[in-house]
Design an enzyme around this catalytic site. Structure first.
Site, PDB file in Angstrom:
ATOM      1  N   ASP A 131      12.004  -3.308   3.772  1.00  0.00           N
ATOM      2  CA  ASP A 131      12.280  -3.031   5.193  1.00  0.00           C
ATOM      3  C   ASP A 131      13.723  -3.422   5.526  1.00  0.00           C
ATOM      4  O   ASP A 131      13.981  -4.286   6.364  1.00  0.00           O
ATOM      5  CB  ASP A 131      11.294  -3.789   6.111  1.00  0.00           C
ATOM      6  CG  ASP A 131      11.415  -5.312   5.975  1.00  0.00           C
ATOM      7  OD1 ASP A 131      11.064  -6.014   6.958  1.00  0.00           O
ATOM      8  OD2 ASP A 131      11.881  -5.798   4.927  1.00  0.00           O
ATOM      9  N   ASP A 162      16.964  -7.321   2.083  1.00  0.00           N
ATOM     10  CA  ASP A 162      16.396  -6.189   1.333  1.00  0.00           C
ATOM     11  C   ASP A 162      17.514  -5.355   0.704  1.00  0.00           C
ATOM     12  O   ASP A 162      17.396  -4.877  -0.416  1.00  0.00           O
ATOM     13  CB  ASP A 162      15.603  -5.267   2.250  1.00  0.00           C
ATOM     14  CG  ASP A 162      14.502  -5.958   3.017  1.00  0.00           C
ATOM     15  OD1 ASP A 162      14.802  -6.679   3.970  1.00  0.00           O
ATOM     16  OD2 ASP A 162      13.341  -5.794   2.629  1.00  0.00           O
ATOM     17  N   ASN A 222      11.627  -5.347   9.600  1.00  0.00           N
ATOM     18  CA  ASN A 222      12.840  -5.877  10.251  1.00  0.00           C
ATOM     19  C   ASN A 222      13.267  -4.989  11.413  1.00  0.00           C
ATOM     20  O   ASN A 222      13.805  -5.457  12.413  1.00  0.00           O
ATOM     21  CB  ASN A 222      13.981  -5.983   9.237  1.00  0.00           C
ATOM     22  CG  ASN A 222      13.801  -7.180   8.325  1.00  0.00           C
ATOM     23  OD1 ASN A 222      13.353  -8.235   8.766  1.00  0.00           O
ATOM     24  ND2 ASN A 222      14.093  -7.006   7.052  1.00  0.00           N
ATOM     25  N   THR A 281       9.182  -6.359  -0.352  1.00  0.00           N
ATOM     26  CA  THR A 281      10.042  -7.337   0.338  1.00  0.00           C
ATOM     27  C   THR A 281       9.958  -7.153   1.855  1.00  0.00           C
ATOM     28  O   THR A 281      10.843  -7.597   2.598  1.00  0.00           O
ATOM     29  CB  THR A 281      11.518  -7.198  -0.119  1.00  0.00           C
ATOM     30  OG1 THR A 281      11.988  -5.895   0.249  1.00  0.00           O
ATOM     31  CG2 THR A 281      11.667  -7.405  -1.605  1.00  0.00           C
ATOM     32  N   PHE A 292       7.322 -14.063   8.194  1.00  0.00           N
ATOM     33  CA  PHE A 292       7.389 -12.770   8.871  1.00  0.00           C
ATOM     34  C   PHE A 292       6.650 -11.644   8.137  1.00  0.00           C
ATOM     35  O   PHE A 292       5.879 -10.892   8.739  1.00  0.00           O
ATOM     36  CB  PHE A 292       8.851 -12.347   9.077  1.00  0.00           C
ATOM     37  CG  PHE A 292       8.980 -10.979   9.679  1.00  0.00           C
ATOM     38  CD1 PHE A 292       9.228  -9.877   8.873  1.00  0.00           C
ATOM     39  CD2 PHE A 292       8.806 -10.785  11.044  1.00  0.00           C
ATOM     40  CE1 PHE A 292       9.316  -8.604   9.417  1.00  0.00           C
ATOM     41  CE2 PHE A 292       8.890  -9.507  11.598  1.00  0.00           C
ATOM     42  CZ  PHE A 292       9.142  -8.410  10.780  1.00  0.00           C
ATOM     43  N   ASN A 293       6.897 -11.465   6.817  1.00  0.00           N
ATOM     44  CA  ASN A 293       6.320 -10.313   6.102  1.00  0.00           C
ATOM     45  C   ASN A 293       4.792 -10.329   6.142  1.00  0.00           C
ATOM     46  O   ASN A 293       4.161  -9.275   6.185  1.00  0.00           O
ATOM     47  CB  ASN A 293       6.794 -10.270   4.643  1.00  0.00           C
ATOM     48  CG  ASN A 293       8.241  -9.823   4.535  1.00  0.00           C
ATOM     49  OD1 ASN A 293       8.774  -9.191   5.449  1.00  0.00           O
ATOM     50  ND2 ASN A 293       8.884 -10.172   3.437  1.00  0.00           N
ATOM     51  N   GLN A 308      21.491 -15.765  11.866  1.00  0.00           N
ATOM     52  CA  GLN A 308      20.659 -16.862  11.337  1.00  0.00           C
ATOM     53  C   GLN A 308      21.066 -18.182  11.987  1.00  0.00           C
ATOM     54  O   GLN A 308      20.238 -19.056  12.238  1.00  0.00           O
ATOM     55  CB  GLN A 308      20.824 -16.947   9.810  1.00  0.00           C
ATOM     56  CG  GLN A 308      20.201 -15.787   9.058  1.00  0.00           C
ATOM     57  CD  GLN A 308      18.693 -15.917   8.848  1.00  0.00           C
ATOM     58  OE1 GLN A 308      18.130 -16.979   9.072  1.00  0.00           O
ATOM     59  NE2 GLN A 308      18.059 -14.859   8.427  1.00  0.00           N
ATOM     60  N   HIS A 341      16.499 -14.139   1.028  1.00  0.00           N
ATOM     61  CA  HIS A 341      15.097 -14.137   0.588  1.00  0.00           C
ATOM     62  C   HIS A 341      14.781 -13.083  -0.489  1.00  0.00           C
ATOM     63  O   HIS A 341      14.340 -13.398  -1.582  1.00  0.00           O
ATOM     64  CB  HIS A 341      14.172 -13.809   1.776  1.00  0.00           C
ATOM     65  CG  HIS A 341      14.316 -14.656   2.994  1.00  0.00           C
ATOM     66  ND1 HIS A 341      13.807 -15.947   3.089  1.00  0.00           N
ATOM     67  CD2 HIS A 341      14.871 -14.387   4.191  1.00  0.00           C
ATOM     68  CE1 HIS A 341      14.050 -16.423   4.303  1.00  0.00           C
ATOM     69  NE2 HIS A 341      14.692 -15.512   4.996  1.00  0.00           N
ATOM     70  N   ASP A 342      14.974 -11.814  -0.149  1.00  0.00           N
ATOM     71  CA  ASP A 342      14.355 -10.730  -0.927  1.00  0.00           C
ATOM     72  C   ASP A 342      14.845 -10.564  -2.365  1.00  0.00           C
ATOM     73  O   ASP A 342      14.039 -10.264  -3.252  1.00  0.00           O
ATOM     74  CB  ASP A 342      14.508  -9.399  -0.161  1.00  0.00           C
ATOM     75  CG  ASP A 342      13.720  -9.415   1.139  1.00  0.00           C
ATOM     76  OD1 ASP A 342      14.070  -8.664   2.052  1.00  0.00           O
ATOM     77  OD2 ASP A 342      12.752 -10.197   1.220  1.00  0.00           O
TER      78      ASP A 342
HETATM   79  O1  RIB Z   1      10.614 -13.907   6.257  1.00  0.00           O
HETATM   80  C1  RIB Z   1      11.642 -13.284   5.511  1.00  0.00           C
HETATM   81  C2  RIB Z   1      11.312 -11.858   5.234  1.00  0.00           C
HETATM   82  O2  RIB Z   1      11.162 -11.148   6.452  1.00  0.00           O
HETATM   83  C3  RIB Z   1      12.419 -11.115   4.456  1.00  0.00           C
HETATM   84  O3  RIB Z   1      11.832 -10.125   3.647  1.00  0.00           O
HETATM   85  C4  RIB Z   1      13.209 -10.467   5.548  1.00  0.00           C
HETATM   86  O4  RIB Z   1      13.887  -9.277   5.093  1.00  0.00           O
HETATM   87  C5  RIB Z   1      12.140 -10.100   6.518  1.00  0.00           C
HETATM   88  O5  RIB Z   1      11.540  -8.875   6.069  1.00  0.00           O
HETATM   89 CA    CA Z   2      12.542  -7.796   3.926  1.00  0.00          CA
END
Ligand code: RIB
Ligand code: CA
Length: 303
Positions: free
Chosen positions: A8, A13, A37, A120, A161-162, A223, A235-236
């Site tokens: 996303d 990503d 996102n 991701t 979040f994901n 951030q 993260h991804d």
């Molecule tokens: O919580 C982090 C995740 O949520 C990452 O994949 C970021 O891109 C969002 O999708």
């Molecule tokens: Ca992501």
């Protein structure tokens, strides 16, 4: 390794796409995008822009525009209005895969064996593909996801979040019986794009490092505003790094249960319990220096 990347984009990503497209250990079968996102029209355009800009020529499919059951959840405050603010891409002719995201996953799985599905973003596309065509299970070697946490969440104390954006889809994937590697916030929050990382990559002076730096400058700004972090957690790409190098991310076998009760304060929690017979390998540690070395190597490849 044959990989389908479901994502996303989303700043982190985008770097996962860059990494997957640059590794000679990976055959990227296709990219499916999902609402997360940002709305799926935006995440699709972002995936297309990044892939075209870097010359990564793979099918890109527009996937689910909303979660399976809960209301849609997007994250514009982090990734901006476009979902990938900070870089002006050239205008491309957007030619997407002729079918939707779940169908790209189904098609590429049925055409191949031992496919690794990397997610991701919210797991809506993969869950939909598994429900639409259960036969793909025997073609998938493992699912590697960025999501959840063995400790705290980010959107709530418990939820990452994901998973929060589609807990039901995550539960379907986690209960599928397919081998899983879960890379959660407990590890990804260790790889912050701190100022010294930005300046290290800026010195590379490649097409990819320029993209990285411009995107990360935006990502770091939001951030800081939202989470008061001095660098955004990248993260991804940890998913891809864990596949191309086996001495960066440490995993432990666990049982993971997803809380799918929206009335529970622990809604979307990934409840992890160490268990040598557990069905999930959960990431528990990362070699941060080696991670940035791999990111740097990838940025050098796109001159
Ligand atoms: O919580 C982090 C995740 O949520 C990452 O994949 C970021 O891109 C969002 O999708
Ligand atoms: Ca992501």
């Amino acid at each position: 390794m044959k990989i389908i990347l479901d994502c996303d984009p989303g700043h982190d990503d985008a770097i996962a796409i860059l990494l997957a497209g640059s590794s000679n250990k990976i055959e990227l079968l296709g990219i499916s995008v999902v609402s997360g996102n940002q709305t799926v029209d935006k995440t699709a355009r972002n995936a297309y822009n990044v892939s075209s800009y870097l010359g990564i020529n793979v099918p890109i499919a527009i996937g689910c525009d909303r979660p399976l059951i809960r209301e849609k959840l997007n994250c514009g405050e982090i990734h901006g209005e476009s979902g990938l603010d900070g870089f002006d891409f050239p205008k491309y002719e957007y030619k997407y895969y002729e079918k939707d995201g779940p169908s790209l996953i189904i098609d590429k799985c049925l055409e191949n064996e031992d496919v690794i599905v990397v997610t991701t973003g919210p797991m809506t596309n993969l869950a939909t593909a598994l429900m639409r065509e259960p036969k793909i299970k025997s073609h998938i070697k493992e699912i590697v996801l960025m999501g959840g946490s063995t400790s705290e969440g980010n959107l709530t104390k418990y939820a990452e979040f994901n998973i929060l954006a589609d807990p039901d889809a995550a539960a379907i994937c986690f209960r599928s019986g397919i081998s899983m590697k879960m890379i959660g916030l407990n590890v990804t929050r260790r790889v912050l794009v701190l100022p010294h990382v930005v300046s290290r990559m800026e010195k590379l002076n490649t097409r990819a490092s320029d993209l990285f730096v411009k995107l990360m400058k935006f990502f770091n700004k939001t951030q800081k505003e939202v989470f008061n972090l001095d660098g955004g957690p990248l993260h991804d790409p940890v998913t891809i790094v864990s596949l191309i190098s086996d001495d960066v991310v440490t995993f432990e076998r666990m049982n993971v249960e997803i809380n799918v009760d929206p009335n529970n304060e622990r809604y979307a929690e990934t409840k992890c319990q160490k268990d040598i017979h557990g069905h999930v390998l959960a990431a528990t540690d990362i070699d941060v220096n080696k991670y940035w070395d791999i990111i740097e190597e990838a940025l050098k490849k796109y001159a």
